[in-house]
Design a protein around this motif. Structure first.
Motif, short mmCIF file in Angstrom:
data_model
loop_
_atom_site.label_atom_id
_atom_site.label_comp_id
_atom_site.label_asym_id
_atom_site.label_seq_id
_atom_site.Cartn_x
_atom_site.Cartn_y
_atom_site.Cartn_z
N ASP A 1 33.86 34.83 45.17
CA ASP A 1 32.95 34.97 43.73
C ASP A 1 32.96 36.58 43.48
OD1 ASP A 1 32.65 32.23 44.34
OD2 ASP A 1 30.52 32.34 44.76
N GLN A 2 33.03 37.50 44.25
CA GLN A 2 32.64 38.68 43.83
C GLN A 2 34.33 39.34 43.46
OE1 GLN A 2 29.90 40.27 43.22
NE2 GLN A 2 29.11 38.24 43.65
N THR A 3 35.23 38.99 44.26
CA THR A 3 36.35 39.44 43.54
C THR A 3 36.89 38.67 42.32
OG1 THR A 3 37.32 39.41 45.87
CG2 THR A 3 39.01 39.23 44.43
N VAL A 4 36.58 37.48 42.17
CA VAL A 4 36.96 36.88 40.88
C VAL A 4 36.07 37.55 39.72
CG1 VAL A 4 36.78 34.86 39.55
CG2 VAL A 4 37.69 34.70 41.94
N ARG A 5 34.75 38.04 40.10
CA ARG A 5 33.77 38.67 39.03
C ARG A 5 34.63 39.91 38.51
NH1 ARG A 5 30.13 42.92 39.34
NH2 ARG A 5 30.33 43.02 41.36
N MET A 6 35.08 40.65 39.55
CA MET A 6 35.60 41.79 39.37
C MET A 6 36.90 42.07 38.67
SD MET A 6 34.17 44.49 42.29
CE MET A 6 33.87 43.27 43.82
N LEU A 7 37.72 40.78 39.04
CA LEU A 7 39.15 40.86 38.44
C LEU A 7 38.73 40.48 36.70
CD1 LEU A 7 40.34 37.90 37.77
CD2 LEU A 7 40.37 37.86 40.32
N ASN A 8 37.70 39.72 36.81
CA ASN A 8 37.44 39.51 35.15
C ASN A 8 36.97 40.61 34.45
OD1 ASN A 8 38.45 37.00 34.77
ND2 ASN A 8 36.76 35.82 36.16
N ARG A 9 36.75 41.58 35.14
CA ARG A 9 36.24 42.86 34.33
C ARG A 9 37.53 43.81 34.48
NH1 ARG A 9 31.05 43.95 33.52
NH2 ARG A 9 31.13 46.13 33.65
N GLY A 10 38.61 43.36 34.94
CA GLY A 10 39.85 44.43 34.66
C GLY A 10 40.06 44.82 35.72
N MET A 11 39.38 44.75 37.07
CA MET A 11 39.72 45.69 38.20
C MET A 11 41.03 45.05 38.93
SD MET A 11 36.27 46.40 39.63
CE MET A 11 36.60 47.30 41.09
N THR A 12 41.69 45.94 39.72
CA THR A 12 43.01 45.21 40.52
C THR A 12 42.52 45.06 41.55
OG1 THR A 12 43.58 47.49 41.25
CG2 THR A 12 44.65 47.02 39.09
N GLY A 13 43.43 44.42 42.67
CA GLY A 13 42.97 44.00 43.72
C GLY A 13 42.91 45.23 44.93
N ASN A 14 43.71 46.26 44.73
CA ASN A 14 43.23 47.53 45.40
C ASN A 14 42.07 48.04 44.91
OD1 ASN A 14 45.61 47.26 46.60
ND2 ASN A 14 46.87 48.58 45.42
N GLU A 15 41.69 48.25 43.82
CA GLU A 15 40.43 48.59 43.39
C GLU A 15 39.33 47.98 43.82
OE1 GLU A 15 41.73 50.75 39.21
OE2 GLU A 15 41.25 48.52 39.17
N ILE A 16 39.17 46.39 43.88
CA ILE A 16 38.28 45.64 44.28
C ILE A 16 38.15 45.76 45.76
CG2 ILE A 16 37.49 43.21 44.23
CD1 ILE A 16 39.08 42.49 42.01
N ALA A 17 39.07 45.90 46.48
CA ALA A 17 39.19 45.98 47.83
C ALA A 17 38.35 47.32 48.30
CB ALA A 17 40.54 46.03 48.55
N GLU A 18 38.59 48.31 47.49
CA GLU A 18 38.08 49.70 47.65
C GLU A 18 36.33 49.67 47.64
OE1 GLU A 18 38.83 53.52 49.08
OE2 GLU A 18 40.04 51.68 49.11
#
Length: 600
Positions: free
Chosen positions: A327-344
Motif C-alpha cells: 500500500d505504501q509503495t503504491v501510495r508513493m508511486l501515485n505521487r510520482g516517486m520512482t521505485g528507487n526513491e520509494i525504497a530509499e
C-alpha cells in the motif's frame, strides 16, 4: 542496531523445542561420493558474532543452522537443517505422510532415515507438495516411488513446477549461484546461509506428478486416517501454493506464506513478481479460517510458533508487513516517486521492526519495494532520459571519459570509500571495470568495496551477491552448482513447452531468411504439432491442418526430448526432406550457464 531486541530469546527456545536427535555427522553424499550437503561446516556459528557479519544476520544464521529431528506436536515431526527447506512428517494409522521432500533425493532419504531411526520404520503413505518450487518437491524419489500412495498438490502445480526450467532456467540458476552463495566458503568471512535456510543442496533432483489436486479452499482429504483441510493461496509466494490445517492435531501448515523473515516479492535470482496485495489477503483468510483453532503453526522453512495467541500475532504481523509494503509503495508511486526513491524512504512501522520475523534476511524492504513498483509500472520510471540509455559498457566508457579516465575514477571512488559512501564508490568502480575490464586497480578496490558491503549486510542474499561478485572479480565466472532440471522434470514437460524451449534457442538473425514447417506426430500421445520458421521466429501450432509441412516426423515424446537434447535423428520415421531438421538445428544456440555478471 542497539534498538534490536537481542534480549528476546523466544526464537532460540522455539528452534530447539521438541528436539529429539541430530544427524551425526550432518554430511550427505551422493552415490559417486560427492558431498551434496554439509551442515557441520556451519559449526563456527556457535561463536560470537565477528566484525565480518551483521549481528542480526549472525543471529538468524545461528537459528537456521540448528539441525535434527524435532517433534512439532503429538504425531507431527520435522527434520530441519538437512537442506534449504524443512521436511515435515505426519504419522497416520499405517505409516507416515511426508510434506515437502527437500531439493535432493539424497537429503530427503537421509531425513527419512533420521526420522525412522527414532520413530520406527514406518512406510510412506502419502506425499504433499505445499507449492511449486523445487526445494519442496525435488527430493521426492528419496522417500517414495509414488506407487499406491496419494500425492497431493495445489491446482496447476505441474505447470508451474516445470515452466521455470523451460524459459529462464539457465539465467536463474546462474543468478542463484550469487543469491545462495554457492561458491563461497562457509565461514565468518563468507556464506552465512541465505536467511531462509543455510543453502541449497547439490544432489539429485526428481519429481513425481501429483495424483490429487487441491482445487478449492475448504477441500478436505483424509490420508492414512489423517484429516487435512486445505486453503488454496495461488499467486502468493509461489504461483501454485496452499496452506492446510490438521484439525485433529490443531496444527496449521503455512507452507512458505509465513516464515521467520521478510520473504521476496521478487527474488534476486529472478522470477515473476509476486502479488503482495493477494498475499496479505490470503494471510487474513488463514487467520479467519484456522488461527483460533490452532495450537501450533509450522512452515516449510524455519521453526514453528506455539500457542494460539502467538500464532495470531505472528500471522497478523506477517500480513501487515506485506500489506504495508504494497500500500505504501503504491501510495508513493501515485505521487510520482520512482521505485528507487520509494525504497530509499520506506520505513516499516516500529511495532513490525521490533519483531524479528519481519526482518529482511531473505527478501528486503528495498528490493521488495522496487518489485511492487515493477509489478504496476514496469522497468521505466517515466523519465525519458532513462528511455534509451546506452548499454553498460558503452555507458561506462562515456562516464569514465567525462570523469577524466580510469585513474581519476578510481581516485574518486577511493575518496568515497574513505567518506563511508560505499554505495557510490561501487557505482564508480563498476563503471571503471566495465570501461576497462583489464584495469587491476579498479578491480581490486571494487573487490574491497563489495566485501565490506557484504559483511555489513543484514540481508543474507545481499551478502552472498556482494561476496560472490568479489570472488568472481578475482577469477573466472562459474556455472551454477545446483540444477533443478532432471529427467523427471523433462518428462513432465508438455509438447508445447518442449517446442517453446526450442523457440527461445533460435538465433534470430541466423534464421531471418529461413522458411520451413515441420510436423511432429507424437505417437505415444497421439498428438500432432507443427513448428513453422517465419521471420526468425519458431511458431508452434497444435493440431495443424493436414498439409503444408516440409517434413513430418513420427516419434515418441521421449524421442523428441532426446532429439532436442542433441541426439541424432537416425531411425525416426518421417516423410519429406530431413535436411529441414538440419536447418532447424543449425540456427539453435546453446544457453551460457557461466555468463559474466560483474564484468563485461
Amino acid at each position: 542496531m542497539a534498538d534490536l531486541p537481542f534480549h528476546d530469546r523466544a526464537d532460540f527456545d522455539n528452534a530447539e523445542r521438541g528436539f529429539i536427535a541430530k544427524m551425526t555427522p550432518a554430511v550427505i553424499k551422493a552415490a559417486d561420493g560427492r558431498v551434496v550437503w554439509d551442515n557441520d561446516s556451519y559449526d563456527f556459528l556457535q561463536d560470537d558474532c565477528p566484525e565480518t557479519a551483521h549481528p542480526s544476520l549472525w543471529r538468524q544464521a545461528q537459528l537456521c543452522a540448528k539441525q535434527g529431528l524435532f517433534e512439532v506436536t503429538d504425531g507431527i515431526y520435522q527434520v530441519r537443517g538437512l537442506d534449504l527447506s524443512n521436511m515435515t512428517l505426519v504419522e497416520g494409522e499405517r505409516g507416515v505422510i511426508v510434506i515437502d521432500p527437500l531439493i535432493s533425493t539424497e537429503c530427503a532419504a537421509a531425513a527419512l532415515r533420521l526420522y525412522r531411526d527414532h520413530r520406527g520404520d514406518r512406510p510412506v503413505t502419502g506425499l504433499i507438495y505445499t507449492h511449486s518450487h523445487a526445494d519442496h518437491f525435488g527430493g521426492a524419489r528419496g522417500v517414495t516411488d509414488g506407487t499406491d500412495i496419494p500425492i497431493i498438490a495445489p491446482a496447476h502445480f505441474m505447470e508451474h513446477a516445470v515452466s521455470e526450467n523451460v524459459y529462464a532456467g539457465t539465467a536463474m540458476n546462474r543468478r542463484a549461484l550469487y543469491m545462495y552463495g554457492q561458491l563461497l566458503p562457509h565461514s565468518p568471512e563468507g556464506q552465512l546461509g541465505c536467511g531462509l535456510g543455510m543453502g541449497t543442496s547439490a544432489g539429485t533432483a526428481s519429481l513425481i506428478p501429483p495424483t490429487v489436486d487441491i482445487t478449492r479452499t475448504g477441500q478436505e482429504e483424509t490420508v492414512d486416517g489423517v484429516r487435512i483441510v486445505f486453503q488454496l493461496t495461488p499467486d502468493t509466494e509461489a504461483p501454485a501454493e496452499m496452506n492446510f490445517f490438521f484439525p485433529d492435531h490443531r496444527a496449521l501448515c503455512m507452507a512458505e506464506n509465513a516464515t521467520h523473515n521478510l520473504h521476496n516479492v521478487l527474488t534476486l535470482r529472478g522470477a515473476l513478481v509476486r502479488d503482495t496485495r493477494v498475499w496479505a489477503r490470503y494471510l487474513t483468510e488463514a487467520i479467519a479460517l484456522f488461527a483460533d483453532r490452532a495450537d501450533v503453526a509450522f512452515a516449510s522453512h524455519h521453526w514453528p510458533t506455539w500457542g494460539t495467541g502467538n500464532i495470531v500475532t505472528f500471522l497478523t504481523q506477517q500480513r501487515d508487513m506485506y500489506a504495508y509494503l504494497h500500500d505504501q509503495t503504491v501510495r508513493m508511486l501515485n505521487r510520482g516517486m520512482t521505485g528507487n526513491e520509494i525504497a530509499e524512504v520506506m520505513q516499516m512501522p516500529p511495532a513490525l521492526e521490533q519483531a524479528w520475523h519481519t526482518h529482511g534476511y531473505y527478501g528486503s524492504v528495498s528490493h521488495n519495494v522496487k518489485a511492487v513498483y515493477q509489478r504496476y509500472l514496469g522497468w521505466f520510471d517515466g523519465n525519458p532520459a532513462h528511455l534509451w540509455e546506452h548499454p553498460p559498457v558503452q555507458q561506462a566508457r562515456r562516464y569514465v571519459e567525462c570523469l577524466g579516465g580510469t585513474s581519476a575514477v578510481v581516485a574518486l571512488a577511493d575518496r568515497y570509500v574513505k567518506e563511508g559512501d560505499l554505495r557510490f564508490a561501487a557505482t564508480l568502480l563498476n563503471h571503471a571495470v566495465f570501461a576497462d575490464e583489464g584495469d587491476s586497480t579498479a578491480r581490486r578496490l571494487l573487490v574491497q568495496v563489495y566485501t565490506r558491503m557484504g559483511h555489513g549486510a543484514e540481508n543474507a542474499t545481499w551478502r552472498n551477491f556482494y561476496l560472490t561478485a568479489a570472488t568472481e572479480l578475482t577469477g573466472r565466472p562459474s556455472p551454477a552448482t545446483t540444477s533443478t532440471t532432471s529427467p523427471d522434470v523433462l518428462s513432465a514437460l508438455t509438447a508445447e513447452q518442449i517446442f517453446d524451449s526450442l523457440a527461445i534457442r533460435v538465433h534470430g538473425p541466423d534464421a531471418w531468411n529461413e522458411r520451413f514447417a515441420i510436423d511432429w506426430h507424437l505417437t505415444d500421445l497421439d498428438e500432432r504439432h507443427r513448428t513453422t520458421m517465419s521471420n526468425g521466429a519458431l511458431i508452434h501450432q497444435s493440431t495443424p491442418p493436414g498439409d503444408g509441412a516440409d517434413l513430418t516426423l513420427r516419434l515418441t515424446k521421449q524421442r523428441l526430448l532426446a532429439l532436442v537434447d542433441g541426439a541424432g535423428a537416425d531411425g525416426i520415421d518421417h516423410d519429406g526432406d530431413m535436411d529441414v531438421l538440419r536447418r532447424l538445428t543449425a540456427v539453435l544456440e546453446e544457453p551460457m550457464p557461466d555468463f559474466p555478471v560483474v564484468t563485461p
